[in-house]
Design an enzyme around this catalytic site. Structure first.
Site, PDB file in Angstrom:
ATOM      1  N   HIS A  48       0.884  -1.158   0.000  1.00 26.74           N
ATOM      2  CA  HIS A  48       0.000   0.000   0.000  1.00 26.74           C
ATOM      3  C   HIS A  48       0.927   1.215   0.000  1.00 26.74           C
ATOM      4  O   HIS A  48       2.065   1.130   0.495  1.00 26.74           O
ATOM      5  CB  HIS A  48      -0.891   0.027   1.241  1.00 26.74           C
ATOM      6  CG  HIS A  48      -1.852  -1.127   1.292  1.00 26.74           C
ATOM      7  ND1 HIS A  48      -1.838  -2.070   2.285  1.00 26.74           N
ATOM      8  CD2 HIS A  48      -2.843  -1.469   0.451  1.00 26.74           C
ATOM      9  CE1 HIS A  48      -2.796  -2.957   2.052  1.00 26.74           C
ATOM     10  NE2 HIS A  48      -3.416  -2.621   0.950  1.00 26.74           N
ATOM     11  N   ASP A  51       2.202   1.696   3.362  1.00 30.12           N
ATOM     12  CA  ASP A  51       3.131   0.657   3.856  1.00 30.12           C
ATOM     13  C   ASP A  51       4.554   1.128   3.565  1.00 30.12           C
ATOM     14  O   ASP A  51       5.475   0.929   4.351  1.00 30.12           O
ATOM     15  CB  ASP A  51       2.949  -0.681   3.121  1.00 30.12           C
ATOM     16  CG  ASP A  51       1.649  -1.397   3.458  1.00 30.12           C
ATOM     17  OD1 ASP A  51       1.213  -1.333   4.613  1.00 30.12           O
ATOM     18  OD2 ASP A  51       1.092  -2.045   2.545  1.00 30.12           O
ATOM     19  N   GLU A 173      -8.566  -4.465  -8.623  1.00 32.43           N
ATOM     20  CA  GLU A 173      -8.850  -5.705  -7.883  1.00 32.43           C
ATOM     21  C   GLU A 173     -10.339  -5.708  -7.529  1.00 32.43           C
ATOM     22  O   GLU A 173     -10.751  -5.039  -6.577  1.00 32.43           O
ATOM     23  CB  GLU A 173      -8.002  -5.762  -6.606  1.00 32.43           C
ATOM     24  CG  GLU A 173      -8.263  -7.021  -5.796  1.00 32.43           C
ATOM     25  CD  GLU A 173      -7.392  -7.116  -4.545  1.00 32.43           C
ATOM     26  OE1 GLU A 173      -6.327  -6.479  -4.489  1.00 32.43           O
ATOM     27  OE2 GLU A 173      -7.797  -7.831  -3.621  1.00 32.43           O
ATOM     28  N   GLU A 209      -8.639 -11.811  -7.053  1.00 38.15           N
ATOM     29  CA  GLU A 209      -8.504 -12.451  -5.738  1.00 38.15           C
ATOM     30  C   GLU A 209      -9.533 -13.568  -5.625  1.00 38.15           C
ATOM     31  O   GLU A 209     -10.741 -13.355  -5.817  1.00 38.15           O
ATOM     32  CB  GLU A 209      -8.706 -11.425  -4.606  1.00 38.15           C
ATOM     33  CG  GLU A 209      -8.760 -12.144  -3.264  1.00 38.15           C
ATOM     34  CD  GLU A 209      -8.529 -11.285  -2.053  1.00 38.15           C
ATOM     35  OE1 GLU A 209      -7.730 -10.328  -2.126  1.00 38.15           O
ATOM     36  OE2 GLU A 209      -9.134 -11.605  -1.020  1.00 38.15           O
ATOM     37  N   HIS A 212     -12.567 -12.916  -3.356  1.00 40.89           N
ATOM     38  CA  HIS A 212     -13.487 -11.911  -3.881  1.00 40.89           C
ATOM     39  C   HIS A 212     -14.394 -12.524  -4.954  1.00 40.89           C
ATOM     40  O   HIS A 212     -15.590 -12.211  -5.012  1.00 40.89           O
ATOM     41  CB  HIS A 212     -12.725 -10.730  -4.479  1.00 40.89           C
ATOM     42  CG  HIS A 212     -11.916  -9.956  -3.485  1.00 40.89           C
ATOM     43  ND1 HIS A 212     -11.146  -8.879  -3.832  1.00 40.89           N
ATOM     44  CD2 HIS A 212     -11.755 -10.093  -2.145  1.00 40.89           C
ATOM     45  CE1 HIS A 212     -10.545  -8.388  -2.761  1.00 40.89           C
ATOM     46  NE2 HIS A 212     -10.905  -9.122  -1.731  1.00 40.89           N
ATOM     47  N   ASP A 247     -15.087 -11.515   4.080  1.00 37.21           N
ATOM     48  CA  ASP A 247     -13.879 -11.893   3.330  1.00 37.21           C
ATOM     49  C   ASP A 247     -12.883 -12.536   4.297  1.00 37.21           C
ATOM     50  O   ASP A 247     -12.381 -11.882   5.208  1.00 37.21           O
ATOM     51  CB  ASP A 247     -13.313 -10.588   2.734  1.00 37.21           C
ATOM     52  CG  ASP A 247     -12.134 -10.800   1.824  1.00 37.21           C
ATOM     53  OD1 ASP A 247     -11.699 -11.951   1.652  1.00 37.21           O
ATOM     54  OD2 ASP A 247     -11.641  -9.796   1.287  1.00 37.21           O
ATOM     55  N   ASP A 249      -9.928 -14.484   3.597  1.00 39.34           N
ATOM     56  CA  ASP A 249      -8.492 -14.552   3.282  1.00 39.34           C
ATOM     57  C   ASP A 249      -7.831 -15.786   3.889  1.00 39.34           C
ATOM     58  O   ASP A 249      -6.762 -15.708   4.516  1.00 39.34           O
ATOM     59  CB  ASP A 249      -7.769 -13.280   3.763  1.00 39.34           C
ATOM     60  CG  ASP A 249      -8.209 -12.021   3.021  1.00 39.34           C
ATOM     61  OD1 ASP A 249      -8.616 -12.126   1.846  1.00 39.34           O
ATOM     62  OD2 ASP A 249      -8.136 -10.931   3.604  1.00 39.34           O
ATOM     63  N   ASP A 282      -2.875 -13.326  -0.813  1.00 40.65           N
ATOM     64  CA  ASP A 282      -3.513 -12.377   0.108  1.00 40.65           C
ATOM     65  C   ASP A 282      -4.191 -13.213   1.194  1.00 40.65           C
ATOM     66  O   ASP A 282      -5.392 -13.486   1.116  1.00 40.65           O
ATOM     67  CB  ASP A 282      -4.503 -11.461  -0.630  1.00 40.65           C
ATOM     68  CG  ASP A 282      -4.863 -10.231   0.199  1.00 40.65           C
ATOM     69  OD1 ASP A 282      -4.314 -10.086   1.311  1.00 40.65           O
ATOM     70  OD2 ASP A 282      -5.689  -9.426  -0.256  1.00 40.65           O
TER      71      ASP A 282
HETATM   72  C1  XUL Z   1      -9.247  -6.468   0.570  1.00 41.74           C
HETATM   73  C2  XUL Z   1      -8.073  -6.845  -0.133  1.00 41.74           C
HETATM   74  C3  XUL Z   1      -6.924  -5.924   0.031  1.00 41.74           C
HETATM   75  C4  XUL Z   1      -6.199  -5.647  -1.207  1.00 41.74           C
HETATM   76  C5  XUL Z   1      -5.006  -4.769  -1.051  1.00 41.74           C
HETATM   77  O1  XUL Z   1     -10.261  -7.368   0.525  1.00 41.74           O
HETATM   78  O2  XUL Z   1      -8.023  -7.874  -0.745  1.00 41.74           O
HETATM   79  O3  XUL Z   1      -6.037  -6.502   0.912  1.00 41.74           O
HETATM   80  O4  XUL Z   1      -5.765  -6.849  -1.719  1.00 41.74           O
HETATM   81  O5  XUL Z   1      -5.324  -3.566  -0.546  1.00 41.74           O
HETATM   82 MN    MN Z   2      -6.567  -8.723  -2.099  1.00 39.83          MN
END
Ligand code: XUL
Ligand code: MN
Length: 344
Positions: A48, A51, A173, A209, A212, A247, A249, A282
């Site tokens: 980011h 970051d 994304e 992703e 997602h 979400d 992850d 991620d």
């Molecule tokens: C949020 C997500 C974020 C992006 C990066 O759902 O996936 O982590 O990947 O900002």
């Molecule tokens: Mn992501």
């Protein structure tokens, strides 16, 4: 030996705090994280904007670039590349109603300022890719903004970034919801439509992703394939997800092994990586994970990916063609399951 190069962001090692409770692990410094990432086998870091340059809102453009150069030196120290920079447009008081499509002009200007600074940071870090995770770009109250206006705002924001730097690439994304209620750009199909509407479509692609796509009720392998059919898959965020809820992850492949296998297979079959693309993760550790195990979910995800890559390399395409010719999809499904269960 994997055919792929892997990337990860510093947010993938975090303290375990969530919306309902505080941290369960210690914070780890940026340098310690990237040192371990290199040891584990990652070759690039995802960022980011803040970051790379914490507190950037209070710095001048030149100060931001100077801070980014210090981060580049750290990357060099550990033999790592920067893969992309993503403006973090969801944490700031300016962007509580979105950035590019906020209902307030000063917020939209702030979003562009952060996007231009993200491009500056990317250049200092030696990369040409900007990821837009459009966290709050959509509506909390459906009547509050026109989806037609909001979509056009997104296209013109991207056009401004393309103008700002003539060789930068922009990578959306998509995510259908969370934290926003209704997203404006929820799937890879939306990404491709937005890309086509920009002034330089070949510089605008997507970051798929897995979680997602699943939140949109779609198969991530098909979303990957759809983007690759148009040369639009600029990067991926592989992970896993248990159904349509928040979400999660999760580590890659731990919920849906066959779906994970098919993501690896579509990447491998279509030469993902030949233009320098990274396999990005991620993933988040479970909240119960201890300090010592802060990186275990990353190691597990890499190991699962590589094991599935080995299975994908052994996938018997001649048998597949024979079974397809006979329309014996029961047979093909069982062959795939036997391969995944270690019976082939
Ligand atoms: C949020 C997500 C974020 C992006 C990066 O759902 O996936 O982590 O990947 O900002
Ligand atoms: Mn992501």
């Amino acid at each position: 030996m994997s055919k792929f190069k892997f990337s990860v962001g510093p947010w993938n090692v975090h303290s375990g705090a969530d919306s309902y409770g505080p941290a369960t692990r210690d914070e780890i410094s940026f340098e310690e994280k990237i040192k371990r990432f290199a040891e584990i086998g990652f070759s690039a870091i995802q960022f980011h904007d803040d970051d790379a340059v914490p507190g950037m809102n209070d710095l001048t453009e030149e100060e931001i670039k100077a801070e980014a150069r210090k981060v580049k030196a750290l990357l060099d120290k550990y033999g790592l590349k920067a893969e992309f920079v993503a403006p973090r447009l969801w944490m700031d008081p300016h962007t509580i109603d979105g950035g590019y499509m906020s209902t307030r002009k000063e917020d939209r200007e702030f979003a562009m300022w952060r996007s231009f600074r993200s491009i500056d940071i990317a250049r200092e870090l030696g990369c040409d890719l900007i990821v837009l995770w459009l966290a709050r770009e959509g509506t909390l109250c459906a009547e509050s903004k026109s989806p037609v206006w909001a979509t056009k705002q997104l296209v013109s924001a991207i056009d401004e970034m393309l103008d700002y730097d003539p060789t930068i690439r922009i990578c959306i994304e998509p995510k259908p919801n969370e934290p926003i209620d209704r997203s404006i750009c929820g799937t890879m199909g939306h990404v491709l439509a937005v890309s086509a509407a920009t002034k330089d479509p070949k510089r605008v692609g997507g970051n798929l992703e897995s979680a997602h796509a699943m939140l949109a009720g779609l198969d991530p392998a098909h979303e990957i394939g759809f983007a690759m059919a148009f040369d639009k898959l600029f990067t991926v965020h592989l992970n896993d997800q248990n159904g349509i809820k928040f979400d999660q992850d999760k580590s890659f492949g731990v919920e849906n092994l066959r779906v994970a296998f098919n993501q690896v297979r579509v990447l491998l079959e279509n030469g993902y990586g030949k233009n320098g693309e990274y396999v990005g993760l991620d993933v988040k550790a479970m909240r119960t994970t201890t300090n010592e195990d802060s990186y275990k979910h990353l190691e597990n995800s890499l190991n699962i990916f590589k094991a599935l890559e080995e299975k994908a390399e052994r996938f018997d395409y001649a048998l597949r063609d024979e079974l397809v010719a006979k329309r014996d999809f029961e047979g093909l499904e069982m062959y795939t399951m036997r391969l995944l269960m270690g019976l082939e």
